[in-house]
Design a protein around this motif. Structure first.
Motif, PDB file in Angstrom:
ATOM      1  N   LYS A  92       5.040   2.587  -1.183  1.00 58.75           N
ATOM      2  CA  LYS A  92       3.848   2.042  -1.847  1.00 58.75           C
ATOM      3  C   LYS A  92       3.194   3.002  -2.846  1.00 58.75           C
ATOM      4  O   LYS A  92       2.820   2.594  -3.944  1.00 58.75           O
ATOM      5  CB  LYS A  92       2.847   1.623  -0.771  1.00 58.75           C
ATOM      6  N   PHE A  93       3.075   4.268  -2.482  1.00 60.44           N
ATOM      7  CA  PHE A  93       2.370   5.210  -3.361  1.00 60.44           C
ATOM      8  C   PHE A  93       3.245   6.408  -3.733  1.00 60.44           C
ATOM      9  O   PHE A  93       2.750   7.497  -4.008  1.00 60.44           O
ATOM     10  CB  PHE A  93       1.063   5.662  -2.717  1.00 60.44           C
ATOM     11  N   LEU A  94       4.558   6.150  -3.776  1.00 54.26           N
ATOM     12  CA  LEU A  94       5.518   7.217  -4.025  1.00 54.26           C
ATOM     13  C   LEU A  94       5.650   7.559  -5.507  1.00 54.26           C
ATOM     14  O   LEU A  94       6.155   8.615  -5.860  1.00 54.26           O
ATOM     15  CB  LEU A  94       6.877   6.753  -3.465  1.00 54.26           C
ATOM     16  N   GLU A  96       3.891   7.967  -9.473  1.00 56.96           N
ATOM     17  CA  GLU A  96       2.632   8.483 -10.010  1.00 56.96           C
ATOM     18  C   GLU A  96       1.634   7.343 -10.282  1.00 56.96           C
ATOM     19  O   GLU A  96       1.979   6.351 -10.926  1.00 56.96           O
ATOM     20  CB  GLU A  96       2.889   9.252 -11.303  1.00 56.96           C
ATOM     21  N   HIS A  97       0.411   7.540  -9.808  1.00 56.40           N
ATOM     22  CA  HIS A  97      -0.635   6.535  -9.992  1.00 56.40           C
ATOM     23  C   HIS A  97      -2.005   7.221  -9.944  1.00 56.40           C
ATOM     24  O   HIS A  97      -2.109   8.415  -9.668  1.00 56.40           O
ATOM     25  CB  HIS A  97      -0.545   5.464  -8.894  1.00 56.40           C
ATOM     26  N   TYR A  98      -3.009   6.433 -10.228  1.00 56.45           N
ATOM     27  CA  TYR A  98      -4.378   6.932 -10.039  1.00 56.45           C
ATOM     28  C   TYR A  98      -5.228   5.786  -9.495  1.00 56.45           C
ATOM     29  O   TYR A  98      -4.793   4.626  -9.468  1.00 56.45           O
ATOM     30  CB  TYR A  98      -4.970   7.478 -11.357  1.00 56.45           C
ATOM     31  N   HIS A  99      -6.422   6.124  -9.056  1.00 60.70           N
ATOM     32  CA  HIS A  99      -7.365   5.111  -8.573  1.00 60.70           C
ATOM     33  C   HIS A  99      -8.645   5.236  -9.386  1.00 60.70           C
ATOM     34  O   HIS A  99      -8.938   6.297  -9.923  1.00 60.70           O
ATOM     35  CB  HIS A  99      -7.692   5.323  -7.095  1.00 60.70           C
ATOM     36  N   GLN A 100      -9.391   4.152  -9.432  1.00 58.79           N
ATOM     37  CA  GLN A 100     -10.670   4.214 -10.135  1.00 58.79           C
ATOM     38  C   GLN A 100     -11.786   4.530  -9.160  1.00 58.79           C
ATOM     39  O   GLN A 100     -12.892   4.015  -9.256  1.00 58.79           O
ATOM     40  CB  GLN A 100     -10.904   2.926 -10.906  1.00 58.79           C
ATOM     41  N   ASP A 102     -12.651   7.910  -5.979  1.00 60.34           N
ATOM     42  CA  ASP A 102     -12.118   9.073  -5.279  1.00 60.34           C
ATOM     43  C   ASP A 102     -11.214   8.610  -4.136  1.00 60.34           C
ATOM     44  O   ASP A 102     -11.433   7.568  -3.541  1.00 60.34           O
ATOM     45  CB  ASP A 102     -13.258   9.909  -4.687  1.00 60.34           C
ATOM     46  N   GLU A 103     -10.181   9.406  -3.881  1.00 60.28           N
ATOM     47  CA  GLU A 103      -9.323   9.134  -2.730  1.00 60.28           C
ATOM     48  C   GLU A 103      -9.603  10.238  -1.712  1.00 60.28           C
ATOM     49  O   GLU A 103      -9.291  11.405  -1.952  1.00 60.28           O
ATOM     50  CB  GLU A 103      -7.860   9.136  -3.152  1.00 60.28           C
ATOM     51  N   VAL A 104     -10.210   9.866  -0.606  1.00 59.17           N
ATOM     52  CA  VAL A 104     -10.637  10.848   0.392  1.00 59.17           C
ATOM     53  C   VAL A 104      -9.962  10.533   1.720  1.00 59.17           C
ATOM     54  O   VAL A 104     -10.021   9.383   2.182  1.00 59.17           O
ATOM     55  CB  VAL A 104     -12.176  10.820   0.558  1.00 59.17           C
ATOM     56  N   THR A 140      -4.116  11.738 -11.627  1.00 59.71           N
ATOM     57  CA  THR A 140      -2.801  11.178 -11.314  1.00 59.71           C
ATOM     58  C   THR A 140      -2.167  11.950 -10.156  1.00 59.71           C
ATOM     59  O   THR A 140      -2.282  13.176 -10.063  1.00 59.71           O
ATOM     60  CB  THR A 140      -1.880  11.193 -12.548  1.00 59.71           C
ATOM     61  N   HIS A 141      -1.508  11.207  -9.279  1.00 61.67           N
ATOM     62  CA  HIS A 141      -0.961  11.793  -8.051  1.00 61.67           C
ATOM     63  C   HIS A 141       0.037  10.839  -7.428  1.00 61.67           C
ATOM     64  O   HIS A 141       0.194   9.695  -7.872  1.00 61.67           O
ATOM     65  CB  HIS A 141      -2.100  12.080  -7.061  1.00 61.67           C
ATOM     66  N   TRP A 142       0.729  11.308  -6.389  1.00 61.35           N
ATOM     67  CA  TRP A 142       1.543  10.434  -5.550  1.00 61.35           C
ATOM     68  C   TRP A 142       1.491  10.960  -4.120  1.00 61.35           C
ATOM     69  O   TRP A 142       1.060  12.084  -3.881  1.00 61.35           O
ATOM     70  CB  TRP A 142       2.984  10.315  -6.075  1.00 61.35           C
TER      71      TRP A 142
END
Ligand SMILES: [Fe+2]
Length: 185
Positions: A92-94, A96-100, A102-104, A140-142
């Motif tokens: 699912k998140f393997l 590169e993506h980003y979110h609008q 914070d991802e905590v 951007t992250h994975w």
């Protein structure tokens, strides 16, 4: 043990720097706006335990963080290696993506590999129980949980509907180590 490896984006085989002490990791991540704290993962929970049991075990920590940072929803990812949906969950998140937002995440059992991509550098962060990681919105992250995932993480959201991944369409994640033996293990 938690570990940070920093790479130039062109050289996935050659880390510039490896840090495995918590204070050092926090110090390297602070300038790029990523929070890294140590909390006590004191309640004995196991990957695969039901979400409500984990929420109950960590109620005091959850309430403290929600009060301090104004999160609007909280959920739990709890995955054991024999989960029949593990392949789909891993994929699912393997990329590169980003979110609008914070991802905590607070890791309370097991481990996972968060990789951040910013300003020509790649920060590969191996997260373990006790790590509280805050990735700022639009970074951007994975995330790789590995082929036999084993972790419990409590996730905090500022949007009530949870978050959506916006995929960048690049292949950079495929060029960096996966969370597998012989790569980032
Ligand atoms: Fe993400």
């Amino acid at each position: 043990m938690s570990r940070l490896r920093i790479f130039e984006e062109e050289h996935p085989d050659r880390p510039l720097q490896v840090t495995d002490d918590h204070a050092g990791i926090a110090r390297e991540l602070q300038p790029i706006g990523v929070g890294f704290e140590q909390w006590q993962a004191t309640q004995p929970v196991a990957p695969g335990d039901p979400a409500d049991a984990i929420m109950a075990a960590y109620r005091a920590d959850i309430d403290r963080l929600v009060a301090a940072r104004g999160f609007r929803s909280v959920d739990v990812v709890s995955i054991a290696p024999d989960n029949p949906n593990r392949e789909q969950m891993r994929s699912k998140f393997l990329d590169e993506h980003y979110h609008q937002e914070d991802e905590v995440r607070f890791f309370v059992a097991g481990s996972g590999l968060f990789t951040l991509h910013i300003d020509g550098k790649v920060y590969e962060l191996l997260c373990e129980a006790g790590d509280l990681v805050s990735v700022p919105d639009r970074m951007t992250h994975w995330f790789d949980m590995g082929p036999e995932p084993s972790f419990v993480a409590i996730r905090f959201f500022t949007e009530p509907d949870g978050w959506v991944g916006h995929f960048t369409g690049t292949d950079i994640a495929t060029r960096f180590p996966r969370y597998e033996k012989g790569q980032a293990l």
